[in-house]
Design a protein around this motif. Structure first.
Motif, PDB file in Angstrom:
ATOM      1  N   PRO A 187      -9.975   0.573   1.983  1.00 51.35           N
ATOM      2  CA  PRO A 187     -11.125   1.053   2.862  1.00 51.35           C
ATOM      3  C   PRO A 187     -10.817   1.593   4.227  1.00 51.35           C
ATOM      4  O   PRO A 187     -11.237   2.584   4.744  1.00 51.35           O
ATOM      5  N   SER A 188     -10.015   0.645   4.858  1.00 47.84           N
ATOM      6  CA  SER A 188      -9.662   1.013   6.278  1.00 47.84           C
ATOM      7  C   SER A 188      -8.609   1.954   6.417  1.00 47.84           C
ATOM      8  O   SER A 188      -8.195   2.317   7.601  1.00 47.84           O
ATOM      9  N   ARG A 189      -7.914   2.567   5.345  1.00 42.47           N
ATOM     10  CA  ARG A 189      -6.737   3.412   5.389  1.00 42.47           C
ATOM     11  C   ARG A 189      -6.924   4.550   4.451  1.00 42.47           C
ATOM     12  O   ARG A 189      -6.354   4.404   3.404  1.00 42.47           O
ATOM     13  N   THR A 228       1.059  -1.289   0.011  1.00 39.22           N
ATOM     14  CA  THR A 228      -0.010   0.072   0.106  1.00 39.22           C
ATOM     15  C   THR A 228       0.874   1.167   0.151  1.00 39.22           C
ATOM     16  O   THR A 228       1.871   1.228   0.613  1.00 39.22           O
TER      17      THR A 228
END
Length: 256
Positions: free
Chosen positions: A58-60, A24
């Motif tokens: 989505p979570s970051r 990421t």
């Protein structure tokens, strides 16, 4: 040579950054890594995201990962891979470098099957053929492949393995074979001295797929008249390089 398109080159540079680390990245990290203008990076990321080559995490918030389109392309590439054909291409380059016989082999049960072979140009050379099957414990490729198996799978195969001798130098005792396999794991290469052919020694290195699993081995075979400790070390390094090249063609990215 055709001119490279800067925007395409930069887009590919961005995608290749995701092969490292945790997979990421944020736009500022891409900007720092590539030294590109911030506006350019945001535009390229937006385009790659719109085409599903990148996807937001989505979570970051603010971070991206490779998108589904890259998976689809990679899967299509994997479907078209031919280990035998790729192996022969790499074996040809290795043989051209050392002018010795080069094999690529896979493990089937307790035997190895040679799926690619490129000959030396020397008058004195190893005589073999693609498609030939040999007992794994008598060959460098076989020892490399056996040593790479998970413990339980190795023991299951060894239980069915009859340690028949091909030459007076072949391993015929289970304890000796296990010791040899331990040495292979420690060295990262396998060596066989006159165990399948009384006049030939071989050195082999592991070939890995994209998951890191050893799926084949690449070996270099040398008549004893051209073998020495120095030559063994030289060819071990060349076998590792060739196996690494073939692993890369199969999608393997990490260190062996």
């Amino acid at each position: 040579m055709a001119r490279l398109v800067p925007a395409v080159t930069r887009s590919l540079d961005i995608l290749e950054l995701f092969l490292e680390g945790d997979g990421t990245l944020s736009a500022p990290e891409v900007t720092r890594s590539l030294g590109l203008p911030r506006t350019t990076v945001h535009e390229l990321i937006a385009t790659l995201t719109a085409r599903s080559y990148l996807a937001p995490v989505p979570s970051r918030p603010g971070r991206y990962r490779l998108g589904v389109r890259t998976y689809q392309l990679g899967s299509r590439y994997a479907e078209d891979l031919d280990l035998s054909a790729e192996g022969r291409q790499v074996a040809t380059e290795v043989a051209r470098t050392c002018d010795e016989t080069v094999h690529v082999a896979i493990l089937e049960g307790t035997d190895v099957i040679y799926i690619a072979k490129v000959d030396s140009t020397h008058a004195v050379r190893m005589v073999s053929a693609a498609g030939r099957r040999l007992p794994a414990h008598c060959t460098s490729v076989g020892k490399m492949l056996l040593a790479s198996l998970p413990g339980t799978e190795l023991e299951a195969r060894l239980a069915d393995l009859e340690l028949t001798a091909m030459t007076p130098h072949s391993i015929t005792e289970p304890v000796e074979l296990r010791t040899a396999l331990d040495t292979v794991r420690q060295r990262g290469v396998a060596v066989e001295h006159r165990e399948s052919n009384p006049d030939v020694s071989c050195v082999a290195a592991p070939v890995r797929d994209r998951t890191g699993r050893v799926v084949a081995a690449l070996s270099i075979s040398v008549p004893m008249i051209r073998w020495s400790d120095a030559r063994e070390q030289e060819l071990a390094e060349l076998a590792l390089k060739g196996a690494g090249e073939l692993s890369g063609r199969l999608g393997h990215l990490g260190a062996q």
